[in-house]
Each structure stands twice: as C-alpha cells, then as structure tokens.
Scaffold this motif. Structure first.
Motif, mmCIF file in Angstrom:
data_model
loop_
_atom_site.group_PDB
_atom_site.id
_atom_site.type_symbol
_atom_site.label_atom_id
_atom_site.label_comp_id
_atom_site.label_asym_id
_atom_site.label_seq_id
_atom_site.Cartn_x
_atom_site.Cartn_y
_atom_site.Cartn_z
ATOM 1 N N TRP A 176 -7.356 -20.231 19.149
ATOM 2 C CA TRP A 176 -7.168 -21.499 19.835
ATOM 3 C C TRP A 176 -5.724 -21.956 19.693
ATOM 4 O O TRP A 176 -5.154 -21.947 18.613
ATOM 5 C CB TRP A 176 -8.088 -22.558 19.240
ATOM 6 N N GLY A 177 -5.149 -22.368 20.816
ATOM 7 C CA GLY A 177 -3.795 -22.909 20.780
ATOM 8 C C GLY A 177 -3.803 -24.408 20.517
ATOM 9 O O GLY A 177 -4.859 -25.028 20.394
ATOM 10 N N CYS A 235 -6.864 -24.278 25.047
ATOM 11 C CA CYS A 235 -7.176 -23.000 25.667
ATOM 12 C C CYS A 235 -7.277 -21.940 24.570
ATOM 13 O O CYS A 235 -6.713 -22.099 23.475
ATOM 14 C CB CYS A 235 -6.154 -22.610 26.721
ATOM 15 N N ALA A 236 -8.009 -20.887 24.875
ATOM 16 C CA ALA A 236 -8.205 -19.807 23.916
ATOM 17 C C ALA A 236 -8.565 -18.533 24.655
ATOM 18 O O ALA A 236 -8.992 -18.580 25.813
ATOM 19 C CB ALA A 236 -9.315 -20.160 22.930
ATOM 20 N N LYS A 237 -8.401 -17.415 23.981
ATOM 21 C CA LYS A 237 -8.805 -16.146 24.584
ATOM 22 C C LYS A 237 -10.148 -15.726 24.022
ATOM 23 O O LYS A 237 -10.476 -15.984 22.860
ATOM 24 C CB LYS A 237 -7.762 -15.060 24.359
ATOM 25 N N SER A 238 -10.918 -15.102 24.888
ATOM 26 C CA SER A 238 -12.219 -14.611 24.470
ATOM 27 C C SER A 238 -12.097 -13.206 23.899
ATOM 28 O O SER A 238 -11.138 -12.486 24.168
ATOM 29 C CB SER A 238 -13.170 -14.604 25.662
ATOM 30 N N TYR A 239 -13.085 -12.838 23.122
ATOM 31 C CA TYR A 239 -13.165 -11.460 22.647
ATOM 32 C C TYR A 239 -13.418 -10.503 23.817
ATOM 33 O O TYR A 239 -13.128 -9.317 23.732
ATOM 34 C CB TYR A 239 -14.324 -11.297 21.654
ATOM 35 N N PHE A 240 -13.963 -11.031 24.899
ATOM 36 C CA PHE A 240 -14.428 -10.210 26.006
ATOM 37 C C PHE A 240 -13.583 -10.362 27.249
ATOM 38 O O PHE A 240 -12.792 -11.282 27.365
ATOM 39 C CB PHE A 240 -15.884 -10.559 26.325
ATOM 40 N N GLY A 241 -13.816 -9.461 28.221
ATOM 41 C CA GLY A 241 -13.116 -9.543 29.481
ATOM 42 C C GLY A 241 -13.824 -10.413 30.495
ATOM 43 O O GLY A 241 -13.189 -10.921 31.421
ATOM 44 N N VAL A 250 -0.393 -13.528 17.991
ATOM 45 C CA VAL A 250 -1.070 -14.096 19.163
ATOM 46 C C VAL A 250 -0.790 -15.591 19.219
ATOM 47 O O VAL A 250 -0.952 -16.298 18.224
ATOM 48 C CB VAL A 250 -2.583 -13.861 19.096
ATOM 49 N N GLN A 251 -0.371 -16.042 20.390
ATOM 50 C CA GLN A 251 -0.129 -17.473 20.589
ATOM 51 C C GLN A 251 -0.633 -17.894 21.955
ATOM 52 O O GLN A 251 -0.472 -17.171 22.935
ATOM 53 C CB GLN A 251 1.362 -17.790 20.491
ATOM 54 N N LEU A 252 -1.248 -19.073 21.983
ATOM 55 C CA LEU A 252 -1.614 -19.708 23.242
ATOM 56 C C LEU A 252 -1.165 -21.158 23.178
ATOM 57 O O LEU A 252 -1.360 -21.821 22.160
ATOM 58 C CB LEU A 252 -3.117 -19.645 23.466
ATOM 59 N N GLN A 253 -0.585 -21.608 24.247
ATOM 60 C CA GLN A 253 -0.039 -22.957 24.280
ATOM 61 C C GLN A 253 -0.507 -23.661 25.535
ATOM 62 O O GLN A 253 -0.243 -23.184 26.640
ATOM 63 C CB GLN A 253 1.479 -22.921 24.231
ATOM 64 N N ALA A 254 -1.167 -24.799 25.343
ATOM 65 C CA ALA A 254 -1.605 -25.613 26.473
ATOM 66 C C ALA A 254 -0.582 -26.704 26.745
ATOM 67 O O ALA A 254 0.016 -27.255 25.815
ATOM 68 C CB ALA A 254 -2.962 -26.232 26.169
ATOM 69 N N SER A 255 -0.384 -27.028 28.006
ATOM 70 C CA SER A 255 0.529 -28.092 28.396
ATOM 71 C C SER A 255 0.060 -28.707 29.700
ATOM 72 O O SER A 255 -0.843 -28.184 30.356
ATOM 73 C CB SER A 255 1.956 -27.558 28.537
ATOM 74 N N GLY A 256 0.699 -29.814 30.059
ATOM 75 C CA GLY A 256 0.416 -30.427 31.349
ATOM 76 C C GLY A 256 -0.433 -31.671 31.290
ATOM 77 O O GLY A 256 -0.723 -32.276 32.332
ATOM 78 N N GLY A 257 -0.846 -32.071 30.096
ATOM 79 C CA GLY A 257 -1.654 -33.273 29.988
ATOM 80 C C GLY A 257 -0.846 -34.523 30.263
ATOM 81 O O GLY A 257 0.374 -34.469 30.446
ATOM 82 N N GLY A 271 0.053 -17.522 27.244
ATOM 83 C CA GLY A 271 -0.274 -16.693 26.101
ATOM 84 C C GLY A 271 0.771 -15.628 25.848
ATOM 85 O O GLY A 271 1.520 -15.229 26.741
ATOM 86 N N SER A 272 0.806 -15.143 24.590
ATOM 87 C CA SER A 272 1.714 -14.061 24.221
ATOM 88 C C SER A 272 1.150 -13.336 23.005
ATOM 89 O O SER A 272 0.300 -13.861 22.286
ATOM 90 C CB SER A 272 3.106 -14.610 23.903
#
Length: 125
Positions: free
Chosen positions: A115-116, A97-103, A1-8, A23-24
């Motif tokens: 957390w990325g 950014c991060a993914k939640s356990y939930f929908g 699992v990967q999450l990457q934030a950008s654009g700052g 995310g991937s």
C-alpha cells in the motif's frame, strides 16, 4: 516497490476528481492495481481494481461507486487512474492504491500488498 497516490483535494458535491497512482520497483503491467479508501472511524474498503496485461481487462467496482468512478491504466507510464464523477459527501476519505498479488482484478483487501501513501479526498459544500 513503491506506489504513490495523488490528485486528491476539496470538491463540491457533484464535482469530479481524477486520482493518479504511480508505481515503481516491480513489473507494473503484470499486476492488478486497486484503489481503496478509508474514512474517519471506518475500516478501509475496496473501491475499484483493474487487472494487468494477463487479466483480460477485468475490473472490480464497489457497488457504492458503480456508474460514477472509472479505473484505467497506462502501463507505459506505470500509472493507474481513478476518475471520480458525481462525487458525494460520503466519498470523503483517504484514498490509497496498491498492487495485487494477482493479474486479475480482485476485491478482497487481503489480496493486495505494498500500500502506498494515500491522498485525501474531501467532498463538501
């Protein structure tokens, strides 16, 4: 699992930025994806969250960003965006950014995982 934030970046007060979270490695569309930020010397705080496909379009926004920030997603691109308008110096922080356990959209940072790496946002004249 990967999450990457950008654009700052560096922006003047009143300006805008759009952050991107890609995310991937997981079923991206199923999960709520959220943004949090951490300013120097402060705890990480939740900023916004958008539910997944079973989340009914649920959203969460911190009171401090309501009316200025908008979260959206493009599941075909495994991407969530955070459009930030009317930026203020107090928005200066590293944004994660991060993914939640939930929908469904959630507020508590305890309900996030994976957390990325963050992206720095600096609002200054």
């Amino acid at each position: 699992v990967q999450l990457q934030a950008s654009g700052g970046g560096l922006v003047q007060p009143g300006g805008s930025l759009r952050l991107t979270c890609t995310g991937s490695g997981f079923d991206f569309a199923d999960h709520a994806i959220g943004w949090a930020r951490q300013a120097p010397g402060k705890e990480r705080e939740a900023v916004a969250c958008l539910g997944g496909t079973r989340g009914g379009g649920s959203t969460f926004y911190a009171d401090s960003v309501k009316g200025r920030f908008t979260i959206s997603r493009d599941n075909a691109k495994n991407t969530v965006y955070l459009q930030m308008n009317d930026l203020k110096p107090e928005d200066t922080a590293i944004y994660f950014c991060a993914k939640s356990y939930f929908g469904v959209a959630v507020e508590s940072l305890k309900l996030y995982e994976d957390w990325g790496r963050g992206t720095q946002v600096t609002v200054s004249s």
